[in-house]
Design a protein around this motif. Sequence first.
Motif, short mmCIF file in Angstrom:
data_model
loop_
_atom_site.label_atom_id
_atom_site.label_comp_id
_atom_site.label_asym_id
_atom_site.label_seq_id
_atom_site.Cartn_x
_atom_site.Cartn_y
_atom_site.Cartn_z
N ARG A 70 0.84 -1.20 0.00
CA ARG A 70 0.00 0.00 0.00
C ARG A 70 0.87 1.25 0.00
N ASN A 71 0.37 2.31 -0.61
CA ASN A 71 1.06 3.59 -0.63
C ASN A 71 0.26 4.59 0.19
N PRO A 72 0.73 4.90 1.39
CA PRO A 72 -0.04 5.81 2.26
C PRO A 72 -0.11 7.23 1.74
N LEU A 73 0.74 7.57 0.75
CA LEU A 73 0.68 8.90 0.16
C LEU A 73 -0.30 8.98 -1.00
N LEU A 74 -1.00 7.89 -1.28
CA LEU A 74 -1.93 7.85 -2.41
C LEU A 74 -2.92 9.01 -2.40
N PRO A 75 -3.64 9.28 -1.30
CA PRO A 75 -4.61 10.39 -1.32
C PRO A 75 -3.95 11.74 -1.61
N ASP A 76 -2.77 11.98 -1.04
CA ASP A 76 -2.09 13.25 -1.25
C ASP A 76 -1.61 13.41 -2.68
N ILE A 77 -1.05 12.34 -3.24
CA ILE A 77 -0.55 12.42 -4.61
C ILE A 77 -1.71 12.59 -5.59
N ARG A 78 -2.81 11.88 -5.35
CA ARG A 78 -3.98 12.02 -6.20
C ARG A 78 -4.53 13.46 -6.16
N ARG A 79 -4.45 14.07 -5.01
CA ARG A 79 -5.02 15.41 -4.83
C ARG A 79 -4.11 16.52 -5.30
N PHE A 80 -2.81 16.43 -4.96
CA PHE A 80 -1.91 17.56 -5.18
C PHE A 80 -1.05 17.43 -6.43
N TYR A 81 -0.92 16.23 -6.96
CA TYR A 81 -0.11 16.02 -8.16
C TYR A 81 -0.95 15.32 -9.21
N VAL A 82 -1.95 16.05 -9.69
CA VAL A 82 -2.98 15.45 -10.56
C VAL A 82 -2.38 14.91 -11.84
N LYS A 83 -1.55 15.72 -12.53
CA LYS A 83 -0.98 15.28 -13.81
C LYS A 83 -0.08 14.06 -13.63
N GLU A 84 0.75 14.10 -12.59
CA GLU A 84 1.66 12.99 -12.36
C GLU A 84 0.90 11.72 -11.99
N PHE A 85 -0.16 11.86 -11.20
CA PHE A 85 -0.94 10.69 -10.82
C PHE A 85 -1.69 10.11 -12.01
N GLU A 86 -2.26 10.97 -12.84
CA GLU A 86 -2.95 10.49 -14.04
C GLU A 86 -1.97 9.75 -14.95
N PHE A 87 -0.75 10.29 -15.03
CA PHE A 87 0.27 9.60 -15.80
C PHE A 87 0.58 8.23 -15.19
N GLY A 88 0.65 8.18 -13.86
CA GLY A 88 0.88 6.92 -13.17
C GLY A 88 -0.20 5.90 -13.46
N LEU A 89 -1.44 6.35 -13.55
CA LEU A 89 -2.54 5.44 -13.87
C LEU A 89 -2.39 4.86 -15.27
N ASP A 90 -1.99 5.72 -16.22
CA ASP A 90 -1.76 5.23 -17.59
C ASP A 90 -0.62 4.22 -17.61
N ALA A 91 0.44 4.51 -16.86
CA ALA A 91 1.57 3.59 -16.77
C ALA A 91 1.15 2.27 -16.15
N LEU A 92 0.31 2.35 -15.14
CA LEU A 92 -0.20 1.15 -14.47
C LEU A 92 -0.94 0.25 -15.46
N GLN A 93 -1.74 0.86 -16.29
CA GLN A 93 -2.49 0.09 -17.29
C GLN A 93 -1.53 -0.61 -18.26
#
Length: 278
Positions: free
Chosen positions: A113-136
């Motif tokens: 688990r990544n405990p920073l998930l909520p913060d990254i999703r909220r404050f680093y929107v572009k980077e997190f969206e990129f992470g989701l694409d990478a995950l796929q």
Amino acid sequence: MEIFKILNNNVVTVIDHKQEKVIMGRGIAYQASIGDTLDESKIQKIFVLSHYDDADRIISLLQTIPLEYLQVSDVILKEAKKTLDIDADIIFISLSDHIKGVVDRARKGIQLRNPLLPDIRRFYVKEFEFGLDALQTINQTFGVQLLEDEAAFIAMHLLVNMEDSQNGENLAYQMTQIIQEIIQVVSDFYQIEYNENSVDYYRFIMHLRLFTQRLLGHQSYEANEDDEDLLAALKRKYYKAYQCSEKIKQFIKEAYAYDITDEELLYLTIHINRLNHA
């Protein structure tokens, strides 16, 4: 171009314009020898070793990473270059190694688990969206189903690189100082001087870079119930490594007034155990 070193069947180095470059391509070194002319039709990626401060460790690490992980990392980071302000080549190797570790663990039924998930999703929107694409991309390529937490981990790799670029030498100096202090704690605890060219040492340093960024950013978090159970199991299984992690926790508290949580102890214990049982 002539082959200078053969790292494995798929990765070689060459000397081009007085620079040592890494050349990737499936079967590029098959039945080849040092000094042979490179089959340029097989080249899939080139990067310059002088861009890395620790070229020897990079070469050692490349010998352990299968080509498919390097290829996926390359695909992911080509997109990063298009959408984010980042020098993607700098984290190419560390991200490839990270993806390999994540996939290996997932195939054993282990996901962190990544405990920073909520913060990254909220404050680093572009980077997190990129992470989701990478995950796929990772899930489709390797037939796994990684948790959304992994998208945040990938975003963190990008963020570390961007923070270094934006804040310059001061941040790098602070991070290096803290990392050296932690390494000294580990070295004193085990009464050993570590081989700084080893792959496991390099992985530990990469983990400490992420940790020191959180420390310097005054980020803190609490472990969830699953992490607490996993830490309890690791405490029993890797007792000495856990005790070393506790020493680090005490040092960081006294030196930097920063509380290392159970979540961070979990990761430290895993890396310290691997460093000392390679």
